[in-house]
Motif scaffolding. Sequence first.
Motif, PDB file in Angstrom:
ATOM      1  N   ASP A   1      -3.818   2.100   9.642  1.00  0.00           N
ATOM      2  CA  ASP A   1      -3.846   0.844   8.883  1.00  0.00           C
ATOM      3  C   ASP A   1      -2.829  -0.156   9.429  1.00  0.00           C
ATOM      4  O   ASP A   1      -3.094  -1.362   9.490  1.00  0.00           O
ATOM      5  CB  ASP A   1      -3.569   1.119   7.404  1.00  0.00           C
TER       6      ASP A   1
ATOM      7  N   TYR B   1       0.448   5.522   0.521  1.00  0.00           N
ATOM      8  CA  TYR B   1      -0.465   6.521   1.088  1.00  0.00           C
ATOM      9  C   TYR B   1      -0.111   7.922   0.611  1.00  0.00           C
ATOM     10  O   TYR B   1       1.052   8.315   0.593  1.00  0.00           O
ATOM     11  CB  TYR B   1      -0.408   6.470   2.616  1.00  0.00           C
TER      12      TYR B   1
ATOM     13  N   ILE C   1      -3.686   4.329  -1.460  1.00  0.00           N
ATOM     14  CA  ILE C   1      -4.675   4.657  -0.435  1.00  0.00           C
ATOM     15  C   ILE C   1      -4.847   6.172  -0.406  1.00  0.00           C
ATOM     16  O   ILE C   1      -3.904   6.902  -0.091  1.00  0.00           O
ATOM     17  CB  ILE C   1      -4.239   4.142   0.956  1.00  0.00           C
TER      18      ILE C   1
ATOM     19  N   ASP D   1      -4.215  -1.777  12.484  1.00  0.00           N
ATOM     20  CA  ASP D   1      -5.265  -2.732  12.117  1.00  0.00           C
ATOM     21  C   ASP D   1      -4.647  -4.035  11.613  1.00  0.00           C
ATOM     22  O   ASP D   1      -5.089  -5.144  11.975  1.00  0.00           O
ATOM     23  CB  ASP D   1      -6.174  -2.141  11.034  1.00  0.00           C
TER      24      ASP D   1
ATOM     25  N   ARG E   1       0.837  -1.200   0.000  1.00  0.00           N
ATOM     26  CA  ARG E   1       0.000   0.000   0.000  1.00  0.00           C
ATOM     27  C   ARG E   1       0.873   1.252   0.000  1.00  0.00           C
ATOM     28  O   ARG E   1       1.916   1.291   0.644  1.00  0.00           O
ATOM     29  CB  ARG E   1      -0.920   0.025   1.220  1.00  0.00           C
TER      30      ARG E   1
END
Length: 251
Positions: free
Chosen positions: A91, A49, A72, A94, A47
């Motif tokens: 994130d 960001y 993202i 998580d 990912r």
Amino acid sequence: MAEDTIVRPGSDELRLAVLIDADNARAQHLENLLAEIAKYGKASVRRAYGDWTSNQLNSWKNELLQHSVQPIQQFSYTVGKNATDSALIIDAMDLLHAGHLDGFCLVSSDSDFTRLAGRIREDGLVVYGFGERKTPKPFVAACDTFIYVENLTETQTEEPVSKEPALKRDRQLDRLLSSAVDTAAGDDGRANLGLVGSNLSRLAPDFDSRSWGYKKLKDLMEAHPDYQVGSRATGDGKTPNTYVRHLKSGR
């Protein structure tokens, strides 16, 4: 496992999350960065960001598509506040609590991720950091291993046209090598090269032989006048172990 690779049991099976702070990383490094990460494990999560509506991140878009990295979106709600950092950290937590990963690769030169790296390590997961040489030392120290992206972009030729550069000696390098080798040495004064690499990683997360112009740790040790590099049979018919001996240790 290569003879001078840092010893990490099961590292080829590690499931890693690659989280990129696109505001503080450069798209030109992505391909080499992912190739480096592949040495440590599988990039299960990828990912990046940032505010992808901004023209400042245009250079990232093709790179993300080519390397299957998920962008993202994070709008900059307030000038001067880095919303991207907050989104990445949320994130990461998580993913950490989901319990499906073995480690994280945090790609940024921003010290704001120092506490995140420490928190992940507290849960027993490995943290690899990637950033430019300007990265603040607290973030570097918070990672298990930190790789400077400048070392990933230097041109490497299969057949060098000249000898490797003369070793650039400095006191910090000498202290690190001495401690790493002496700690790993047996009664005969010989230290397994893989264990030396592991010790170096623990002593200095950002240690990288490429910072001194050498592709491998073995090459660096061979160039250092204080050490002798050799090999010895294992007794089981397998590939001989490479060892290092500190010539000034008196053993």
